[in-house]
Design a protein around this motif. Structure first.
Motif, short mmCIF file in Angstrom:
data_model
loop_
_atom_site.label_atom_id
_atom_site.label_comp_id
_atom_site.label_asym_id
_atom_site.label_seq_id
_atom_site.Cartn_x
_atom_site.Cartn_y
_atom_site.Cartn_z
N GLU A 162 -1.06 -24.02 -24.94
CA GLU A 162 -0.51 -22.72 -24.55
C GLU A 162 0.81 -22.43 -25.26
O GLU A 162 1.07 -21.30 -25.66
N SER A 163 1.64 -23.44 -25.40
CA SER A 163 3.00 -23.18 -25.91
C SER A 163 3.05 -23.26 -27.44
O SER A 163 4.09 -22.96 -28.03
N VAL A 164 1.93 -23.65 -28.07
CA VAL A 164 2.00 -23.95 -29.50
C VAL A 164 2.43 -22.74 -30.35
O VAL A 164 3.22 -22.87 -31.28
N TRP A 165 1.98 -21.53 -29.98
CA TRP A 165 2.32 -20.37 -30.82
C TRP A 165 3.79 -19.99 -30.67
O TRP A 165 4.43 -19.59 -31.65
N ALA A 166 4.32 -20.16 -29.46
CA ALA A 166 5.75 -19.89 -29.26
C ALA A 166 6.58 -20.92 -30.02
O ALA A 166 7.61 -20.59 -30.60
N ILE A 167 6.08 -22.16 -30.05
CA ILE A 167 6.82 -23.22 -30.74
C ILE A 167 6.78 -23.03 -32.26
O ILE A 167 7.76 -23.26 -32.95
N ARG A 168 5.63 -22.55 -32.76
CA ARG A 168 5.56 -22.32 -34.21
C ARG A 168 6.55 -21.25 -34.66
O ARG A 168 6.94 -21.21 -35.82
N ARG A 169 6.94 -20.39 -33.73
CA ARG A 169 7.94 -19.38 -34.07
C ARG A 169 9.34 -20.01 -34.19
O ARG A 169 10.20 -19.48 -34.86
N LYS A 170 9.52 -21.13 -33.51
CA LYS A 170 10.83 -21.79 -33.54
C LYS A 170 10.98 -22.74 -34.71
O LYS A 170 12.08 -23.16 -35.03
N ILE A 171 9.84 -23.12 -35.30
CA ILE A 171 9.87 -24.10 -36.38
C ILE A 171 9.29 -23.49 -37.64
O ILE A 171 8.17 -23.00 -37.65
N GLY A 172 10.06 -23.50 -38.71
CA GLY A 172 9.53 -23.03 -39.99
C GLY A 172 9.35 -24.21 -40.92
O GLY A 172 10.22 -25.07 -40.99
#
Lengths: 266, 278
Positions: B73-83
């Motif tokens: 569930e949180s993976v897409w929000a986390i991908r926004r935090k990590i480039g």
């Protein structure tokens, strides 16, 4: 090698270059339809004038258009030849066995040749003045109604744009592999057709492998940048319909109506 | 302070492989730091990086980003935090032009167009590529492409920037450009930088170096602490930075240089003071 396939774009900033790619695509289609309504010579004069004015407005030398003609030359000659000798008519000028040269044949052949020339000039004008990417954008817009039948318009558009973006890269890759194979003694240019076709095999397999590698890397990069699917995406690049696009469309409508009326009267 | 990255007990074995790529790796990284993860090929460092944004799901263990557990569930929000900037300059360039590529991540996250335009411009200015906004990738050098990739990451305003061997395919000039860009990004203090590399001179710029081998964390510490253990680095398939090689050579030749690791600037200073003290 880079210039081979999509190098037909002629960079410039003319009136035709700046027209909306959607307009250029639509006009191309309409123009072809219109050509098939033209049965008499005055219509060809009008259509010819449209092409001459468009080419002039693009500021591109005629020689570039003639180059676009070259690959089609044999097809044109063949079709014109068929029309010339196989059309039966009343005014026969010359006959030999089942070949005959009639007045009707001459006229038909002339019209066919004119149609070919007009279509080729117009479509060459489109590719010369519109970047492949713009064409892709225009196509996406034009096929967007297909969304109703669940056609993945956004995905197809992205695929098209990525494919265009990787053409030069794959060309480079091909050159690299060819050089590597040449260094190992593969001869791509000599020998029988079968031999040359066989020589392509050691070229195609590495190329396929490297394309798959690229695709896999690209997928990883796209996912980590948050790509899911076409849904919920916003667009950075958009097309803007300008005043000049409406003017050109208007002018085309007037001219084609005029031509159709003329056709009816004759 | 909540650690920006915390991983607990990560283990992962690739399909068709008998040896695990990661074995019980645990790490804590504080915000604002520059971390270098070093190790030779196959040490597990890239696997670790891909686990931080959920490209690979661990077979056991947990990943916390900014205090949040990484789940489906949180993976897409986390991908926004990590480039992440990847290794190959070409194979991560999605857009048809520079500006399009920078905007790609924002498009995916549904950023309105009016907001994208200034963010693309700002990101391009930050990496010094403004003049190239309309260029196609085929007309850029490797170093320029990596700078564009970095701009794409910056435009998304991440908290963590991971450079996964981002300089390994570049020529010296391109490498220098990217490294100096990283140095200037560190100065802003807005990002946690994780550079995965086997270039030991690049690792020397970090606040902390983590040495990995065989899927395990061997040791971690400041560059000075790690590079002083030259033999251990070589055991794990890495070289020693140039300044350390010079220092050890001088020691062997009987020159009384400092007895601890020095970076290039410190070494030069140490040498000339040595000379003037005579």
């Amino acid at each position: 090698m880079n210039k081979l396939i999509f190098g037909r774009y002629y960079p410039g900033n003319s009136f035709v270059h700046r027209l909306d790619p959607r307009l250029k695509l639509i006009l191309n289609i309409l123009f072809i339809v219109l050509i098939f309504f033209a049965q008499h010579w005055p219509s060809y004069v009008i259509l010819g004038a449209v092409v001459v004015v468009s080419v002039w407005a693009s500021g591109i030398y005629l020689s570039f258009f003639l180059r676009g003609l070259r690959p089609m030359l044999w097809l044109i000659l063949f079709t014109v030849g068929l029309q010339l000798f196989f059309t039966s008519g009343q005014h026969v000028y010359w006959q030999w066995g089942w070949l005959s040269l009639s007045r009707e044949g001459l006229i038909n052949a002339g019209y066919i040749a004119a149609r070919f020339l007009l279509i080729i000039f117009m479509s060459t004008l489109l590719t010369l003045t519109t970047q492949p990417l713009e064409i892709a954008d225009g196509l996406e817009y034009l096929i967007s109604p297909l969304r109703v039948i669940k056609f993945p318009v956004n995905e197809v558009a992205l695929m098209l744009s990525i494919a265009l973006r990787f053409v030069p890269k794959l060309m480079d890759e091909t050159t690299k592999i060819m050089n590597a194979q040449r260094a190992r003694g593969v001869d791509f240019n000599n020998g029988s057709l079968l031999k040359r076709a066989k020589a392509l095999l050691p070229l195609l397999i590495p190329l396929m492998m490297s394309s798959i590698d690229i695709a896999s890397d690209l997928t990883t990069a796209m996912i980590s940048r948050g790509y899911r699917d076409g849904e919920g995406r916003t667009r950075y690049r958009i097309l803007k319909w300008q005043m000049r696009d409406s003017w050109v469309l208007g002018a085309f409508v007037v001219i084609s109506t005029g031509m159709l009326v003329l056709e009816r009267m004759m | 302070m909540v650690p920006i990255i915390q991983v607990k007990d990560l283990t992962y074995t690739y399909q068709n492989s008998k040896v695990p790529a990661l074995q019980n790796v645990s790490l804590t990284i504080e915000p604002g730091q520059w971390i270098a993860i070093v190790g030779h090929n196959g040490s597990g460092k890239s696997t670790l990086a891909q686990m931080l944004n959920g490209l690979i799901a661990p077979q056991s263990g947990e990943v916390y980003i900014d205090g949040e557990l990484l789940t489906e569930e949180s993976v897409w929000a986390i991908r926004r935090k990590i480039g992440i900037v990847f290794q190959s300059p070409d194979n991560q360039f999605v857009g048809a032009t520079v500006a399009d590529d920078v905007a790609f991540g924002m498009e995916n996250n549904g950023v309105p167009r009016a907001e994208m335009i200034p963010r693309v411009q700002a990101a391009l200015a930050q990496v010094g590529m403004t003049a190239y906004a309309d260029h196609e990738p085929a007309r850029l050098s490797g170093g320029q492409k990596q700078r564009v990739a970095l701009a794409g990451v910056l435009a998304q305003r991440p908290q963590v920037i991971i450079l996964d061997e981002a300089t390994s395919m570049l020529d010296p000039q391109g490498r220098h450009d990217v490294v100096s860009l990283m140095t200037s990004l560190r100065k802003t203090g807005q990002f946690t930088i994780i550079s995965i590399t086997h270039d030991i001179d690049e690792a020397a710029l970090a606040d902390q170096v983590i040495l990995m081998d065989n899927g395990k964390v061997i040791t971690s510490g400041t560059p000075a602490e790690i590079f002083a253990q030259g033999e251990m680095l070589q055991q794990h398939g890495l070289t020693v930075p140039l300044s350390e090689k010079v220092r050890q050579g001088l020691l062997q030749a009987g020159v009384k240089v400092a007895d601890h690791y020095l970076d290039e600037e410190q070494l030069v200073k140490n040498l000339w003071t040595l000379h003037s003290n005579k």
